[in-house]
Design a protein around this motif. Structure first.
Motif, PDB file in Angstrom:
ATOM      1  N   ASN A  76      39.760  39.758  28.306  1.00  0.00           N
ATOM      2  CA  ASN A  76      38.448  40.232  29.272  1.00  0.00           C
ATOM      3  C   ASN A  76      38.850  41.535  29.625  1.00  0.00           C
ATOM      4  N   ARG A  77      37.869  42.584  29.378  1.00  0.00           N
ATOM      5  CA  ARG A  77      38.039  43.968  29.586  1.00  0.00           C
ATOM      6  C   ARG A  77      36.879  44.812  29.612  1.00  0.00           C
ATOM      7  N   TYR A  78      36.846  45.824  30.265  1.00  0.00           N
ATOM      8  CA  TYR A  78      35.939  47.107  30.252  1.00  0.00           C
ATOM      9  C   TYR A  78      35.335  46.985  28.860  1.00  0.00           C
ATOM     10  N   GLU A  79      36.128  47.491  27.927  1.00  0.00           N
ATOM     11  CA  GLU A  79      35.482  47.725  26.626  1.00  0.00           C
ATOM     12  C   GLU A  79      35.022  46.757  26.025  1.00  0.00           C
ATOM     13  N   LEU A 249      36.829  38.509  40.347  1.00  0.00           N
ATOM     14  CA  LEU A 249      37.811  38.675  39.258  1.00  0.00           C
ATOM     15  C   LEU A 249      37.558  37.908  38.418  1.00  0.00           C
ATOM     16  N   SER A 250      37.361  38.355  37.050  1.00  0.00           N
ATOM     17  CA  SER A 250      36.882  37.710  35.954  1.00  0.00           C
ATOM     18  C   SER A 250      38.225  37.026  35.136  1.00  0.00           C
ATOM     19  N   ILE A 251      38.168  35.646  35.305  1.00  0.00           N
ATOM     20  CA  ILE A 251      39.414  34.846  35.016  1.00  0.00           C
ATOM     21  C   ILE A 251      38.942  34.136  33.402  1.00  0.00           C
ATOM     22  N   LEU A 252      38.012  33.483  33.303  1.00  0.00           N
ATOM     23  CA  LEU A 252      37.478  32.835  32.301  1.00  0.00           C
ATOM     24  C   LEU A 252      37.430  33.622  31.002  1.00  0.00           C
ATOM     25  N   PRO A 253      37.595  33.134  29.921  1.00  0.00           N
ATOM     26  CA  PRO A 253      37.255  33.704  28.392  1.00  0.00           C
ATOM     27  C   PRO A 253      35.804  34.342  28.618  1.00  0.00           C
ATOM     28  N   LEU A 262      27.242  34.328  33.548  1.00  0.00           N
ATOM     29  CA  LEU A 262      27.166  34.500  35.013  1.00  0.00           C
ATOM     30  C   LEU A 262      28.557  35.345  35.609  1.00  0.00           C
ATOM     31  N   GLY A 263      29.491  35.332  34.983  1.00  0.00           N
ATOM     32  CA  GLY A 263      30.687  36.271  35.615  1.00  0.00           C
ATOM     33  C   GLY A 263      30.533  37.638  34.917  1.00  0.00           C
ATOM     34  N   SER A 275      36.336  42.799  38.221  1.00  0.00           N
ATOM     35  CA  SER A 275      37.727  43.429  37.886  1.00  0.00           C
ATOM     36  C   SER A 275      38.221  42.447  37.017  1.00  0.00           C
ATOM     37  N   PHE A 276      39.288  42.336  36.351  1.00  0.00           N
ATOM     38  CA  PHE A 276      39.582  41.538  35.107  1.00  0.00           C
ATOM     39  C   PHE A 276      41.092  41.166  35.635  1.00  0.00           C
ATOM     40  N   ASN A 277      41.156  39.884  35.329  1.00  0.00           N
ATOM     41  CA  ASN A 277      42.707  39.138  35.614  1.00  0.00           C
ATOM     42  C   ASN A 277      43.302  39.560  34.396  1.00  0.00           C
ATOM     43  N   GLU A 278      44.670  39.708  34.621  1.00  0.00           N
ATOM     44  CA  GLU A 278      45.549  40.307  33.302  1.00  0.00           C
ATOM     45  C   GLU A 278      46.281  39.055  32.726  1.00  0.00           C
ATOM     46  N   GLY A 279      45.964  37.703  33.032  1.00  0.00           N
ATOM     47  CA  GLY A 279      46.611  36.695  32.581  1.00  0.00           C
ATOM     48  C   GLY A 279      46.869  35.223  33.531  1.00  0.00           C
ATOM     49  N   LEU A 280      46.711  34.215  33.051  1.00  0.00           N
ATOM     50  CA  LEU A 280      46.751  33.140  33.904  1.00  0.00           C
ATOM     51  C   LEU A 280      47.988  33.028  34.990  1.00  0.00           C
TER      52      LEU A 280
END
Length: 590
Positions: A76-79, A249-253, A262-263, A275-280
């Motif tokens: 999950n990222r901007y690109e 905060l985007s957590i799910l794949p 939805l996210g 924003s993006f979560n950096e990992g669990l």
């Protein structure tokens, strides 16, 4: 603005129209808040985001990818978000792939999807170099990081990070850099190239090809259109309120339709910040940093948080009593006097989520109603929904103004749901009709014909509705255990009882034919919570016999509360967790 549910929504023709409207309405508002390599957050406005989408789309079109299938794989990222809209808004068909797949399966899906290009993050570079040897139709490999090479800068293979293997079917300049393509696209636009910007969208055509393995079957390519996705976004946002003051905060794949629609897309529609979560491992830290107001998640994460809260207070009897008393007081004050003290009384819990959470949406699997109720009593509303990739994805959902914790909710505005061939308890297969239903399965007419009956989509899920129109899912049609007396047993129901035990992490239930009785019995495989069992027995080490004794007692107690035909006849212990999909559902077919 149009009012379809409880909230007014603005109509959109397609995702290109959506992005143009959002840029016009929220231009200087932060679309993204992302962390760079220096661990510093940087804001990206809606105008900047749209400019990047237009630039990459223009560059992709200039590469000759108009109308082609382009795969997309990465965290999950901007690109990823820029790439997705750059593909579907005027270039070709996006094929999002699961980043957790093994290399052989990635290659298989690249072949199956007929992709001519792939945009990927750096961790997949070596894999892409390997794949380049055996997939001659894959013409372009575009890296989101510094690995790629600009197409106008041909160099030797050794110049590429990790190198291109010998005997490859592509040249070194087939590997490209995302950033360099964006810059090239901006130059092309400045010179008057409007091939992407002026591209027309056929909202009924396939523009998204998503592979879903589900939990009981192998990968099928779901064909979705702009109309499918846009319909679902608007339907959802007419039932839950999200606006430009919200952040997530985007957590799910993000390759999964649930998170993507939805996210990501629904938040872009609303002018919110992503924003993006950096990992669990970093969820708690990222929540404190971002302080989101809206969270999209799955039951496993919420149930884990809930368990952790009660495990901590259970260590001291006084703390447990205080928490129970606080829940009781806050519930009655809110119900009788309309006084809401939940954020004050449960400040510590709110702070672990960033302190600003006002809405949590959960799906992909059933959540324990007790968990939803508990979080709501603490001032954290949890709304459950039901959907499938084939339906873009949401079909049914609880509203922020009308909900039942044990139900998946009400059908979305404009979506028709019916129960096919209900039994004496009203349980039957859920059928769905609406503009969110897929076009079909990619190059698989047999599979398409099995699930599309005229305008109705057969979900394969069993459920029923109550007098208020709320729906309840009982299980998958394929999983149902049928006894010789014709009784239906839903494994998911039995699993929910087992999983409520504090000594169980997860379980899997199935039916097994007994040749002696001529009937089918209920069996279970259980993954114990070894740490909790150890704590219960107060032993430095626990044996297999200790574990079996504890679990056997739990099964005995569960069986007491179930009809005889549903009772668990046999169980086994499993040491490792079950293999799951990226939305944390057990892969039953494995």
């Amino acid at each position: 603005m149009v009012k379809r549910g409880n909230y007014a929504v603005r109509p959109i023709n397609d995702l290109k129209d959506m992005l143009q409207q959002s840029q016009s309405l929220f231009g200087d508002t932060n679309a993204f808040f992302i962390k760079n390599k220096e661990d510093i957050y940087k804001a990206v406005s809606y105008t900047e985001f749209k400019n990047d989408v237009d630039a990459l789309g223009t560059a992709l079109t200039a590469l000759g990818l108009k109308g082609m299938h382009i795969a997309l794989i990465g965290e999950n990222r901007y690109e990823w978000c820029v790439s997705y809209l750059s593909i579907v808004n005027g270039t070709g068909v996006v094929v999002p792939l699961d980043k957790e797949l093994p290399g052989s399966e990635i290659e298989n899906l690249l072949i199956k999807s007929k992709a001519e290009a792939v945009i990927y993050s750096e961790k997949f570079h070596n894999e892409m170099c390997r794949i380049s040897r055996s997939t001659p139709y894959l013409k372009h490999f575009i890296c989101m990081d510094t690995t790629g090479i600009h197409q106008d800068e041909p160099v030797s293979a050794s110049a590429i990070h990790a190198g291109i293997p010998s005997q490859t079917n592509v040249s070194a300049d087939s590997f490209k850099s995302f950033n360099q393509l964006v810059e090239r696209g901006k130059i092309l636009i400045d010179s008057g190239n409007k091939s992407f910007i002026d591209a027309k969208i056929d909202s009924d055509a396939m523009n998204m090809l998503l592979f879903t393995s589900g939990t009981t079957d192998y990968a099928k390519g779901v064909m979705l259109s702009h109309k499918n996705i846009c319909f679902d976004i608007i339907a959802v946002l007419s039932t839950v309120y999200i606006d430009s003051n919200d952040s997530s905060l985007s957590i799910l794949p993000i390759h999964h339709t649930y998170e993507c629609s939805l996210g990501f897309l629904a938040l872009i529609y609303s002018g919110a910040t992503i924003s993006f979560n950096e990992g669990l491992k970093h969820i708690a830290k990222n929540l404190r940093e971002i302080k989101p107001t809206v969270l999209l998640t799955v039951p496993l994460i919420l149930e884990s948080m809930h368990k952790k809260i009660w495990d901590q207070v259970s260590k001291k009897r006084v703390l447990k009593l205080k928490l129970k008393l606080a829940i009781f007081i806050s519930t009655w004050l809110l119900r009788l006097l309309r006084i809401d003290l939940r954020r004050k009384l449960f400040k510590q819990i709110h702070d672990t989520l960033g302190g600003r959470i006002r809405l949590v949406l959960t799906g992909a699997a059933a959540i324990d109603p007790g968990v939803s109720k508990c979080f709501r009593s603490m001032g954290i509303p949890v709304l459950q929904g039901y959907g499938l990739t084939e339906c873009s994805p949401l079909v049914i959902g609880n509203r922020d103004y009308a909900y039942k914790d044990s139900s998946v909710g009400l059908p979305l505005p404009g979506v028709e749901v019916k129960i096919d061939a209900p039994d004496e308890n009203g349980v039957g297969e859920l059928m769905v009709k609406g503009d969110n239903v897929m076009i079909g399965y990619f190059e698989n007419q047999d599979a398409t014909d099995k699930v599309l009956k005229g305008e109705w989509f057969c979900t394969g899920d069993l459920g029923y509705s109550d007098k208020s129109g709320f729906y309840y899912i009982t299980g998958r049609k394929k999983n149902v255990i049928v006894t010789k007396n014709g009784k239906n047993i839903f494994p998911e129901e039995i699993e929910s009882y087992i999983n409520k035990s504090s000594y169980v992490l997860e379980s899997l239930v199935w039916g097994e034919y007994d040749g002696n009785t001529g009937d089918t019995t209920v069996n279970a495989q259980i993954v114990p919570d070894f740490a909790t069992i150890k704590e219960k027995l107060k032993l430095p080490d626990i044996s297999k016999e200790d574990i079996l004794r504890v679990i056997k007692e739990e099964i005995k107690n569960i069986n007491k509360n179930m009809p005889i035909y549903k009772r668990i006849r046999d169980f086994s212990i499993r040491e490792n967790e079950f293999i799951k999909t990226t939305t944390k559902k057990i892969k039953r077919y494995v």
